[in-house]
Design an enzyme around this catalytic site. Structure first.
Site, PDB file in Angstrom:
ATOM      1  N   HIS A  71     127.370  54.335 110.500  1.00 10.99           N
ATOM      2  CA  HIS A  71     126.381  55.390 110.704  1.00 10.99           C
ATOM      3  C   HIS A  71     126.002  55.564 112.188  1.00 10.99           C
ATOM      4  O   HIS A  71     126.328  56.566 112.818  1.00 10.99           O
ATOM      5  CB  HIS A  71     125.108  55.074 109.905  1.00 10.99           C
ATOM      6  CG  HIS A  71     125.302  54.919 108.431  1.00 10.99           C
ATOM      7  ND1 HIS A  71     125.751  55.933 107.604  1.00 10.99           N
ATOM      8  CD2 HIS A  71     125.080  53.847 107.622  1.00 10.99           C
ATOM      9  CE1 HIS A  71     125.791  55.495 106.360  1.00 10.99           C
ATOM     10  NE2 HIS A  71     125.389  54.243 106.326  1.00 10.99           N
TER      11      HIS A  71
HETATM   12  O1  RIB Z   1     121.288  56.004 106.644  1.00 10.30           O
HETATM   13  C1  RIB Z   1     121.747  55.194 107.699  1.00 10.30           C
HETATM   14  C2  RIB Z   1     120.706  55.053 108.762  1.00 10.30           C
HETATM   15  O2  RIB Z   1     119.563  54.381 108.248  1.00 10.30           O
HETATM   16  C3  RIB Z   1     121.184  54.195 109.948  1.00 10.30           C
HETATM   17  O3  RIB Z   1     120.527  54.620 111.115  1.00 10.30           O
HETATM   18  C4  RIB Z   1     120.716  52.825 109.575  1.00 10.30           C
HETATM   19  O4  RIB Z   1     120.516  51.995 110.727  1.00 10.30           O
HETATM   20  C5  RIB Z   1     119.410  53.138 108.930  1.00 10.30           C
HETATM   21  O5  RIB Z   1     118.443  53.276 109.964  1.00 10.30           O
END
Ligand code: RIB
Ligand code: CA
Length: 331
Positions: free
Chosen positions: A245
């Site tokens: 992500h």
């Molecule tokens: O959905 C993924 C996000 O949520 C990423 O930024 C992870 O670190 C959490 O913060």
């Protein structure tokens, strides 16, 4: 033959809630010559504000970059309780990997104030890269709306126009502060949304781990340990690999060509019983036009709606994953 001129590194500010994938994103950013990280601002999300600050300080210290300011920010979302995710990121938020104590000091400024100050210091040149809930960014906007035309771009890790990861439809960063996301998405600046539509296609798996673990170094080894934690966690849920992500948001800041985007109207649901935190993408930027006719409404045409977000809809995943591995190899 003149050497290829090194383009001026892109000035970025990372707002983060480390977080295991945040940690990988931070190391990628600090080991990419295309980027000049001007500051880190800390937001609660994966972990509490205190833990997120401690983790950020330790990561910046591990990378030997105590020259970069680290500022604490909001302690909770704008209009709801904080929802932390130790279940996913481990008790300390870093996969329960213990980093050495930080040698860096916390910047005295409140994160939204530092964001405002830095934007005014480099008008038109600073890219904001929030990879946690958007609380600090929204607070900066509330305090000084004049920053909007001075920001080069906002590259957000968050949202999804296809599926959720914390509810059927909501992504964690948006779900943890929908009101903040609404403000950020409708401020009028350029927003690029690196959401689950592309991060769920950017999975770091066993073969990637084998490549990363084939080289050694303090950052390399830490990244190997963290990615092993994430790959093993994903395997427990039957997944082959872990979605990158936050690192992909940094990747897009490095090279926007990693993703293809579609400019569309995105609204953030803040009221729905089942849909709070959903980023609702209007792919064609049109809605029906209705008119009162007697005791009913009649559709008489369509209205265009103004697109406000560049949504990443496709990704060159393997090219990005190779960049991630190459940038940390041997460091
Ligand atoms: O959905 C993924 C996000 O949520 C990423 O930024 C992870 O670190 C959490 O913060
Ligand atoms: Ca994050």
């Amino acid at each position: 033959m003149r050497a290829e001129a090194q383009a001026t590194p892109k000035a970025i500010l990372i707002d983060t809630d480390p977080g295991t994938d945040d940690a990988m994103a931070i190391l990628l950013a600090l080991n990419s010559p295309e980027l000049d990280v001007k500051a880190f601002t800390v937001v609660p999300g994966n972990v509490t504000a205190e833990q997120a600050l401690e983790n950020t300080l330790r990561l910046v210290s591990l990378a030997g970059r105590c020259d970069i300011p680290v500022a604490a920010g909001a302690r909770r979302p704008l209009a709801q309780k904080l929802i932390t995710a130790e279940f996913v990121h481990g008790k300390n938020g870093l996969g329960d990997i213990e980093l050495p104590a930080s040698r860096c000091e916390t910047d005295a400024r409140f994160a939204p104030d530092l964001i405002i100050e830095m934007i005014h210091e480099m008008p038109g040149r600073l890219t904001l890269v929030p990879i946690g809930p958007l609380t600090n960014i929204a607070l900066a906007l509330h305090k000084d709306p004049t920053i909007v035309p001075l920001v080069k771009e906002v590259v957000v890790m968050g949202g999804s126009i296809s599926e959720g990861n914390v509810t059927a439809v909501a992504e964690a960063n948006i779900y943890n502060d929908p009101e903040a996301a609404h403000v950020v998405f409708h401020a009028g600046w350029k927003v690029t949304m690196v959401g689950l539509d592309v991060t769920h296609k950017t999975n770091f798996g066993g073969p990637h781990l084998a490549r990363l673990s084939a080289t050694r170094g303090p950052l390399n080894d830490y990244a190997t340990d963290t990615m092993r934690f994430l790959v093993d966690l994903s395997a427990q849920f039957g997944a082959d690999g872990t979605p990158m992500h936050d690192p992909l948001a940094i990747g897009v800041a490095i090279d926007p060509s990693f993703v293809r985007t579609k400019h569309m109207r995105v609204d953030v649901e803040t009221k729905g019983e089942f849909t709070r935190g959903q980023t609702v993408g209007n792919r064609h930027n049109v809605v029906e036009h209705n008119e009162e006719v007697g005791d009913r409404l009649m559709m008489t045409g369509i209205d265009r709606v103004e697109p406000n977000v560049h949504v990443a809809v496709a990704v060159d995943a393997e090219r990005f994953l190779s960049l991630f591995i190459d940038r940390l190899a041997g460091k």
